[in-house]
Motif scaffolding. Structure first.
Motif, PDB file in Angstrom:
ATOM      1  N   LEU A 185       0.649  -1.346   0.502  1.00  0.00           N
ATOM      2  CA  LEU A 185       0.124   0.415  -0.362  1.00  0.00           C
ATOM      3  C   LEU A 185       1.025   1.709  -0.373  1.00  0.00           C
ATOM      4  CD1 LEU A 185      -2.462  -0.994   2.842  1.00  0.00           C
ATOM      5  CD2 LEU A 185      -3.183  -1.275   0.202  1.00  0.00           C
ATOM      6  N   LYS A 186       0.198   2.353  -0.411  1.00  0.00           N
ATOM      7  CA  LYS A 186       0.855   3.674  -0.576  1.00  0.00           C
ATOM      8  C   LYS A 186       1.110   4.146   1.258  1.00  0.00           C
ATOM      9  CE  LYS A 186      -0.330   4.834  -5.378  1.00  0.00           C
ATOM     10  NZ  LYS A 186      -1.288   5.722  -5.641  1.00  0.00           N
ATOM     11  N   SER A 187       2.202   4.420   1.132  1.00  0.00           N
ATOM     12  CA  SER A 187       2.315   5.197   3.174  1.00  0.00           C
ATOM     13  C   SER A 187       1.619   6.359   3.149  1.00  0.00           C
ATOM     14  CB  SER A 187       3.654   5.197   3.276  1.00  0.00           C
ATOM     15  OG  SER A 187       3.985   6.006   2.208  1.00  0.00           O
ATOM     16  N   THR A 188       0.680   6.929   1.680  1.00  0.00           N
ATOM     17  CA  THR A 188       0.250   8.305   1.823  1.00  0.00           C
ATOM     18  C   THR A 188      -1.049   8.097   1.995  1.00  0.00           C
ATOM     19  OG1 THR A 188       0.182   8.318  -0.441  1.00  0.00           O
ATOM     20  CG2 THR A 188       2.290   9.690   0.701  1.00  0.00           C
ATOM     21  N   ALA A 189      -1.645   6.515   1.888  1.00  0.00           N
ATOM     22  CA  ALA A 189      -3.248   6.403   2.075  1.00  0.00           C
ATOM     23  C   ALA A 189      -3.647   7.526   3.755  1.00  0.00           C
ATOM     24  CB  ALA A 189      -3.055   5.568   1.917  1.00  0.00           C
ATOM     25  N   ARG A 190      -4.928   8.064   3.180  1.00  0.00           N
ATOM     26  CA  ARG A 190      -5.440   7.908   4.616  1.00  0.00           C
ATOM     27  C   ARG A 190      -7.159   8.431   4.026  1.00  0.00           C
ATOM     28  NH1 ARG A 190      -1.341   7.849   6.085  1.00  0.00           N
ATOM     29  NH2 ARG A 190       0.324   9.523   7.407  1.00  0.00           N
ATOM     30  N   PHE A 191      -7.838   7.948   5.562  1.00  0.00           N
ATOM     31  CA  PHE A 191      -9.265   8.278   5.309  1.00  0.00           C
ATOM     32  C   PHE A 191      -9.434  10.313   5.227  1.00  0.00           C
ATOM     33  CE2 PHE A 191      -9.263   4.402   7.328  1.00  0.00           C
ATOM     34  CZ  PHE A 191     -10.428   3.705   7.547  1.00  0.00           C
ATOM     35  N   ASN A 198      -4.391   2.217   6.759  1.00  0.00           N
ATOM     36  CA  ASN A 198      -3.495   0.664   6.551  1.00  0.00           C
ATOM     37  C   ASN A 198      -4.041  -0.648   5.930  1.00  0.00           C
ATOM     38  OD1 ASN A 198      -4.739  -0.608   8.489  1.00  0.00           O
ATOM     39  ND2 ASN A 198      -3.594   0.384  10.238  1.00  0.00           N
ATOM     40  N   ALA A 199      -3.228  -2.097   6.484  1.00  0.00           N
ATOM     41  CA  ALA A 199      -3.364  -3.167   5.770  1.00  0.00           C
ATOM     42  C   ALA A 199      -4.679  -3.347   6.355  1.00  0.00           C
ATOM     43  CB  ALA A 199      -2.397  -3.936   5.510  1.00  0.00           C
ATOM     44  N   SER A 200      -4.597  -3.432   7.550  1.00  0.00           N
ATOM     45  CA  SER A 200      -6.528  -4.157   8.458  1.00  0.00           C
ATOM     46  C   SER A 200      -6.989  -3.302   7.870  1.00  0.00           C
ATOM     47  CB  SER A 200      -6.089  -4.085   9.547  1.00  0.00           C
ATOM     48  OG  SER A 200      -4.346  -4.697  10.393  1.00  0.00           O
ATOM     49  N   ALA A 201      -6.887  -1.700   8.043  1.00  0.00           N
ATOM     50  CA  ALA A 201      -8.703  -1.518   7.362  1.00  0.00           C
ATOM     51  C   ALA A 201      -9.032  -2.398   5.682  1.00  0.00           C
ATOM     52  CB  ALA A 201      -8.591  -0.107   7.239  1.00  0.00           C
ATOM     53  N   VAL A 202      -7.976  -2.347   5.204  1.00  0.00           N
ATOM     54  CA  VAL A 202      -8.211  -3.169   3.746  1.00  0.00           C
ATOM     55  C   VAL A 202      -8.674  -4.138   3.792  1.00  0.00           C
ATOM     56  CG1 VAL A 202      -7.514  -3.148   1.379  1.00  0.00           C
ATOM     57  CG2 VAL A 202      -6.657  -1.331   2.597  1.00  0.00           C
ATOM     58  N   GLN A 203      -8.413  -5.188   4.878  1.00  0.00           N
ATOM     59  CA  GLN A 203      -8.269  -6.404   4.471  1.00  0.00           C
ATOM     60  C   GLN A 203     -10.434  -6.229   5.493  1.00  0.00           C
ATOM     61  OE1 GLN A 203      -6.929  -7.878   8.521  1.00  0.00           O
ATOM     62  NE2 GLN A 203      -7.170 -10.133   7.428  1.00  0.00           N
ATOM     63  N   ARG A 204     -10.585  -5.725   6.404  1.00  0.00           N
ATOM     64  CA  ARG A 204     -11.919  -5.278   6.601  1.00  0.00           C
ATOM     65  C   ARG A 204     -12.822  -4.993   5.539  1.00  0.00           C
ATOM     66  NH1 ARG A 204      -9.469  -2.705  10.783  1.00  0.00           N
ATOM     67  NH2 ARG A 204     -10.317  -0.499  10.068  1.00  0.00           N
ATOM     68  N   ALA A 229       1.403  -7.002   7.798  1.00  0.00           N
ATOM     69  CA  ALA A 229       2.250  -5.752   8.311  1.00  0.00           C
ATOM     70  C   ALA A 229       1.208  -4.359   7.755  1.00  0.00           C
ATOM     71  CB  ALA A 229       3.692  -6.001   7.388  1.00  0.00           C
ATOM     72  N   PRO A 230       1.883  -3.201   8.569  1.00  0.00           N
ATOM     73  CA  PRO A 230       0.888  -2.103   7.990  1.00  0.00           C
ATOM     74  C   PRO A 230       0.755  -2.000   6.497  1.00  0.00           C
ATOM     75  CG  PRO A 230       2.125  -1.695   9.692  1.00  0.00           C
ATOM     76  CD  PRO A 230       3.246  -3.236   9.597  1.00  0.00           C
ATOM     77  N   TRP A 231       1.534  -2.216   5.710  1.00  0.00           N
ATOM     78  CA  TRP A 231       1.601  -1.624   4.601  1.00  0.00           C
ATOM     79  C   TRP A 231       0.997  -2.921   3.793  1.00  0.00           C
ATOM     80  CZ3 TRP A 231      -0.099   2.557   5.469  1.00  0.00           C
ATOM     81  CH2 TRP A 231       0.240   3.508   6.385  1.00  0.00           C
ATOM     82  N   HIS A 232       1.643  -3.845   3.945  1.00  0.00           N
ATOM     83  CA  HIS A 232       1.287  -5.482   3.186  1.00  0.00           C
ATOM     84  C   HIS A 232       0.136  -6.519   3.693  1.00  0.00           C
ATOM     85  CE1 HIS A 232       2.903  -9.521   2.113  1.00  0.00           C
ATOM     86  NE2 HIS A 232       3.048  -8.833   1.327  1.00  0.00           N
ATOM     87  N   LEU A 233      -0.443  -5.921   2.160  1.00  0.00           N
ATOM     88  CA  LEU A 233      -1.357  -7.303   2.502  1.00  0.00           C
ATOM     89  C   LEU A 233      -1.474  -8.307   1.268  1.00  0.00           C
ATOM     90  CD1 LEU A 233      -4.804  -6.958   3.420  1.00  0.00           C
ATOM     91  CD2 LEU A 233      -5.173  -6.684   0.909  1.00  0.00           C
ATOM     92  N   VAL A 234      -1.663  -9.469   1.879  1.00  0.00           N
ATOM     93  CA  VAL A 234      -1.694 -11.050   0.415  1.00  0.00           C
ATOM     94  C   VAL A 234      -2.717 -11.649   0.488  1.00  0.00           C
ATOM     95  CG1 VAL A 234      -0.527 -12.860   0.663  1.00  0.00           C
ATOM     96  CG2 VAL A 234       0.792 -11.611   2.075  1.00  0.00           C
TER      97      VAL A 234
END
Length: 557
Positions: A185-191, A198-204, A229-234
Motif C-alpha cells: 500500500l501507499k504510505s500516503t493513504a489516509r481517510f 493501513n492493510a488491516s483497514a483494507v482487510q476489513r 504488516a501495516p502496508w502489506h496485504l496477502v
C-alpha cells in the motif's frame, strides 16, 4: 416566496422598473389584493429593503410616488445567492417551493461552476433523490459514479489507458499459478479525516465485501485475506484468478469506514452533507493523489422541464468564455429490458415467444404518456448493448396462453419511465384478455435476492465503462438474473471473465446474453441517447457513459 415578494412581482408586472408613478393607496391595495393598511406595511417593507422608492402623501385623494428600483428576477437571484453563499441549501429549496418558473430561472442562472473566494464549486441539477453511497449494495449509475469520486480501491480502471492501474496499492505481485497475490500500500493513504488507511483497514473492507449478500459470488474464489504488516496485504485463492486486479477495482471492494454513523471516505472528495434534497461533496485534503481542481460539488434534486434523466446541463458557468455550449450525443451502453421468470406464467417456449411478439418497442411506446422528447432520445434495442444483435423476430401464428387463472405480475422499480412502460405492457396484455397487476418497488427492494415472485421483470441498466470491472458489477448486482433457469447459472460465467483476456471475457459475456436473449428469457426494448451540454472553457480527460466527467480531473483552461 414571501407575501411581500408576491406583492412586488404584481407591482412590477403592472408598472415595470425605472419609471416614477403617482398612485393612490387604494389602487395599489387592489393590485396587492389586501387592505389599505396592509398595503402601507408592504410598501414600507419594500422601501426599507430598497426594492423601490416610496414617497407617501397624506390626505384623502393624494397620490403617492412609487419608483421601482429592481426586478423580480434580480431580487430572486440576490436572495438565492445569499442562501447559497451560506450553503443553506434547505432554505433554498423552501424559498423556491414548487414554483416551476423559479426552478427554471435558477437552473439557468445558478448551476454550473462558481469561481469565488479562491474556491471552485460546481452545482448540478438532477431529476431524482440520490440514494446513500454504500458500496456493498447495488447502486444506480449516478450513485456508482459519485461513489468513485468519494472512495478509492486497491486498484482502479483507467478509461483513458483502458487498463487497471494502482490506486491505494503502490504495486502488487503474484505467484506463477495466480493463487497468491501480494499488495503493498501507499504510505500516503489516509481517510478523509486524516486517520491512517493501513492493510488491516483494507482487510476489513474486503472481508465485508465477500460477505455481502449481493456480491458474495464474486469473492467465492478467495481463500484468505491477510494483513501481515501495516502496508502489506496477502490474498490467496482456491484456484487460479488471473484477473484479481480487475476484481479489486469493482464497486464492493472500494475502501471506507464508519465513524459516529457517518461514512469515512478515501477518495478525492468526501460526503459533507446528504439529505433528500441535495448532496454536498467537499475536496478531501488527505487524498493520496493530486489535488482535484474543484473544491465542492453540490447536486440538487428537482426536475424543471428541461432537466431529465437524458439531458444534464453540466458545468454551465455564470461567466462563460464561449456563449456556444458544447453539445454531444452518445448511445448509452445499456438498455431497458424485460426478463421472463423461469417459474412465471410465460416460462414455457410458447409463452416466451408470445411476449417477444407482443412487446414491440414502437407499439409499447404508443401505449404510454411519455413526453414528446422521448421521440429523439430513444432507440429500439436489438440486444442488451447497442453493438449486440441478439433479439429474434417472432411473427405469424403466435397465440396467447389460455390457461392463466391468476393475474400476471409485472414488477419494476420506482422510475417514471419504467412505471409508464409497465402500464403499457399491462394494456397490451389486456388486448389479449390477460389480466395483470403492476408492482412498483423502491430500487433497493427491487434489486434484492429476497424479492417477491413475479412473471415479468421490467428493469434497465447502464455500464459505466466497457471494462471487466463494470461487467462484473453489472452481472453480480442485477438480482433479476437469479430468476433465469438453473441451466443459465450466471455464476459459471464469472470464472471465464476472471481468467481470460478482455477480448475473450467480452466474447463470453456476449455469448451468454445471445443465448438467453435468443431463448427469449431476456427481451431488450430500448436504448437511450444521452445528451451532454458543457462549456468549452472546462476540460477533462474522459466522460463516463452517464455523461458526467470524472470530477477529479476537471480543470479550468
Amino acid at each position: 416566496m414571501s407575501t411581500f415578494e408576491a406583492h412586488f412581482r404584481r407591482l412590477h408586472a403592472r408598472y415595470g422598473t425605472g419609471q416614477t408613478h403617482e398612485l393612490q393607496m387604494q389602487e395599489i391595495a387592489i393590485i396587492f389584493g389586501c387592505s389599505v393598511r396592509n398595503c402601507r406595511i408592504a410598501l414600507k417593507k419594500m422601501h426599507q429593503e430598497k426594492w423601490l422608492d416610496w414617497q407617501p402623501q397624506r390626505g384623502r385623494g393624494r397620490r403617492s410616488r412609487i419608483h421601482l428600483l429592481t426586478s423580480p428576477e434580480k431580487l430572486f437571484s440576490q436572495n438565492v445567492n445569499k442562501l447559497l453563499e451560506k450553503q443553506d441549501y434547505g432554505n433554498v429549496l423552501r424559498f423556491i417551493g414548487n414554483d416551476k418558473y423559479l426552478l427554471d430561472r435558477l437552473s439557468l442562472w445558478r448551476f454550473g461552476v462558481q469561481d469565488k473566494s479562491s474556491e471552485k464549486r460546481v452545482r448540478i441539477p438532477y431529476y431524482r433523490t440520490l440514494e446513500p453511497l454504500n458500496p456493498l449494495v447495488p447502486l444506480r449509475r449516478t450513485e456508482r459514479h459519485l461513489l468513485r469520486q468519494c472512495l478509492s480501491g486497491l486498484t482502479r480502471y483507467d478509461a483513458v489507458q483502458g487498463k487497471i492501474v494502482p490506486d491505494i496499492a503502490h504495486y502488487w505481485t503474484h505467484n506463477d499459478d495466480f493463487t497468491r497475490w501480494e499488495f503493498w500500500l501507499k504510505s500516503t493513504a489516509r481517510f478523509a479525516d486524516g486517520d491512517e488507511l493501513n492493510a488491516s483497514a483494507v482487510q476489513r473492507c474486503l472481508l465485508a465485501a465477500s460477505q455481502s449478500p449481493q456480491f458474495a459470488p464474486l469473492f467465492s474464489p478467495l481463500k484468505s485475506i491477510t494483513a501481515d504488516a501495516p502496508w502489506h496485504l496477502v490474498i490467496e485463492t482456491h484456484h487460479p484468478i488471473r484477473r484479481l486486479d480487475s476484481l479489486l477495482a469493482t464497486q464492493p471492494t472500494m475502501l471506507f469506514d464508519y465513524h459516529h454513523g457517518k461514512i469515512r471516505c478515501t477518495g478525492a472528495f468526501h460526503i459533507q452533507e446528504h439529505s433528500d434534497n441535495f448532496m454536498v461533496l467537499r475536496r478531501n485534503e488527505h487524498w493520496h493523489q493530486a489535488r482535484p481542481g474543484l473544491d465542492e460539488i453540490t447536486i440538487f434534486t428537482w426536475a424543471p422541464e428541461h432537466i431529465s434523466m437524458s439531458f444534464i446541463p453540466l458545468l454551465l458557468g455564470e461567466k462563460a468564455q464561449d456563449d456556444r455550449p458544447l453539445n454531444e450525443r452518445g448511445l448509452e451502453q445499456g438498455c431497458c429490458f424485460v426478463l421472463l421468470d423461469h417459474e412465471g406464467a410465460f416460462a414455457d417456449d410458447a409463452g416466451r415467444r408470445f411476449i417477444n411478439y407482443l412487446l414491440q418497442p414502437i407499439e409499447l411506446l404508443n401505449q404510454t404518456q411519455l413526453p414528446d422528447e422521448y421521440a429523439r432520445i430513444l432507440s429500439v434495442a436489438q440486444g442488451m448493448l447497442p453493438q449486440w444483435n441478439h433479439r429474434p423476430v417472432d411473427f405469424g401464428g403466435i397465440t396467447a396462453p389460455f390457461n392463466l387463472r391468476q393475474p400476471v405480475i409485472i414488477s419494476t422499480f420506482q422510475q417514471p419511465e419504467l412505471v409508464e412502460l409497465a402500464g403499457a405492457i399491462s394494456r397490451l396484455l389486456a388486448r389479449w384478455h390477460i389480466r395483470s397487476e403492476i408492482r412498483v418497488e423502491a430500487f433497493e427492494c427491487f434489486n434484492t435476492l429476497t424479492q417477491r415472485p413475479a412473471d415479468i421483470w421490467l428493469s434497465n441498466f447502464m455500464l459505466d465503462t466497457l471494462s471487466v470491472p463494470a461487467f462484473l458489477e453489472w452481472l453480480s448486482s442485477t438480482a433479476v438474473f437469479t430468476r433465469l433457469p438453473q441451466r443459465q447459472n450466471l455464476n459459471a460465467l464469472l470464472p471465464a471473465i476472471l481468467n481470460n483476456s478482455d477480448e475473450q471475457a467480452f466474447s463470453a459475456i456476449a455469448a451468454f446474453f445471445h443465448e438467453i436473449t435468443h431463448q427469449r428469457y431476456v427481451i431488450p426494448l430500448l436504448h437511450h441517447w444521452m445528451e451532454f451540454a458543457t462549456e468549452k472553457s472546462f476540460t477533462w480527460r474522459d466522460l463516463n457513459t452517464l455523461g458526467w466527467p470524472d470530477f477529479r480531473q476537471v480543470w479550468l483552461e
